[in-house]
Design a protein around this motif. Structure first.
Motif, PDB file in Angstrom:
ATOM      1  N   ILE A   1     -23.968   9.319  12.200  1.00  0.00           N
ATOM      2  CA  ILE A   1     -22.995  10.309  12.683  1.00  0.00           C
ATOM      3  C   ILE A   1     -21.812   9.599  13.337  1.00  0.00           C
TER       4      ILE A   1
ATOM      5  N   THR B   1     -15.329  15.632  11.907  1.00  0.00           N
ATOM      6  CA  THR B   1     -15.635  16.052  13.271  1.00  0.00           C
ATOM      7  C   THR B   1     -17.137  15.919  13.522  1.00  0.00           C
ATOM      8  N   LEU B   2     -17.515  15.965  14.768  1.00  0.00           N
ATOM      9  CA  LEU B   2     -18.929  15.920  15.120  1.00  0.00           C
ATOM     10  C   LEU B   2     -19.671  17.101  14.493  1.00  0.00           C
ATOM     11  N   GLU B   3     -19.081  18.268  14.573  1.00  0.00           N
ATOM     12  CA  GLU B   3     -19.722  19.440  13.975  1.00  0.00           C
ATOM     13  C   GLU B   3     -19.942  19.249  12.472  1.00  0.00           C
ATOM     14  N   GLU B   4     -18.967  18.698  11.787  1.00  0.00           N
ATOM     15  CA  GLU B   4     -19.109  18.455  10.347  1.00  0.00           C
ATOM     16  C   GLU B   4     -20.188  17.414  10.063  1.00  0.00           C
TER      17      GLU B   4
ATOM     18  N   LEU C   1     -22.809  16.715  11.907  1.00  0.00           N
ATOM     19  CA  LEU C   1     -24.115  17.332  12.161  1.00  0.00           C
ATOM     20  C   LEU C   1     -24.497  18.286  11.030  1.00  0.00           C
ATOM     21  N   ARG C   2     -23.524  19.011  10.529  1.00  0.00           N
ATOM     22  CA  ARG C   2     -23.781  19.926   9.407  1.00  0.00           C
ATOM     23  C   ARG C   2     -24.212  19.146   8.164  1.00  0.00           C
TER      24      ARG C   2
ATOM     25  N   THR D   1     -27.915  18.678   8.415  1.00  0.00           N
ATOM     26  CA  THR D   1     -28.770  19.861   8.593  1.00  0.00           C
ATOM     27  C   THR D   1     -28.573  20.826   7.429  1.00  0.00           C
TER      28      THR D   1
ATOM     29  N   SER E   1     -31.495  25.266   9.132  1.00  0.00           N
ATOM     30  CA  SER E   1     -31.046  26.126  10.235  1.00  0.00           C
ATOM     31  C   SER E   1     -32.253  26.908  10.745  1.00  0.00           C
TER      32      SER E   1
ATOM     33  N   ASP F   1     -26.073  16.186  25.495  1.00  0.00           N
ATOM     34  CA  ASP F   1     -25.327  17.012  24.561  1.00  0.00           C
ATOM     35  C   ASP F   1     -24.358  16.131  23.780  1.00  0.00           C
TER      36      ASP F   1
ATOM     37  N   PHE G   1     -21.898  16.934  22.070  1.00  0.00           N
ATOM     38  CA  PHE G   1     -20.533  17.456  22.146  1.00  0.00           C
ATOM     39  C   PHE G   1     -19.833  17.079  23.455  1.00  0.00           C
ATOM     40  N   THR G   2     -20.593  16.642  24.457  1.00  0.00           N
ATOM     41  CA  THR G   2     -19.972  16.176  25.694  1.00  0.00           C
ATOM     42  C   THR G   2     -20.039  14.653  25.828  1.00  0.00           C
TER      43      THR G   2
END
Length: 149
Positions: free
Chosen positions: A60, A81-84, A86-87, A90, A105, A120, A122-123
């Motif tokens: 990641i 992005t981090l969200e991308e 992680l997706r 998953t 999910s 976290d 994200f932080t």
């Protein structure tokens, strides 16, 4: 695809093997996502093959940072992005395996595989990502790992 970590391991050597052609299109995650592709992320190696190779947060980190072993950066404009990222590990990994109806999910009828992290993502700072540890794992409704702390 364990391509995130391949940026780190092989990315800067493409030019050595392929000449000028090897400096273009290296792991174009951003471009592919922007075109609507669903990319799968994984640790596609056996334990002990490369340092950190089986750590999903290392991969990641690679997708966000795009830094090589020697410290060079490979096509930073292709970062995600981090969200991308992680997706990719998953929902999109489950889709790639044809198992998005039961994995990827949390939803009624799906396998309840859950992890809890020591912080976290994200932080956390980007360079802290690959040191994130898993404190708790539940698979198929059973506790597999619980941190002592």
């Amino acid at each position: 695809m364990g391509a995130g970590r391949r940026v780190y391991t092989f990315g800067e050597y493409f030019e050595d093997y392929l000449g000028d052609y090897g400096t273009r299109g290296r792991f174009p995650f951003r471009t592919l996502l922007d075109q609507g592709w669903r990319l799968s992320g994984s640790s596609d190696v056996w334990i002990g093959s490369e340092r950190e190779a089986t750590n999903p947060f290392f991969s990641i980190w690679n997708c966000l940072k795009r830094q090589t072993y020697s410290g060079k950066f490979i096509d930073p404009h292709e970062a995600v992005t981090l969200e991308e990222a992680l997706r990719m590990r998953t929902l999109d990994a489950a889709l790639t395996m044809g198992e998005d109806d039961v994995r990827g999910s949390l939803a009624p009828g799906k396998f309840a595989d859950i992890i809890a992290l020591d912080r976290d993502p994200f932080t956390a700072g980007v360079d802290e990502l690959w040191s994130i540890k898993v404190d708790y794992v539940m698979s198929l409704g059973c506790i597999v790992k619980m941190s002592a702390s």
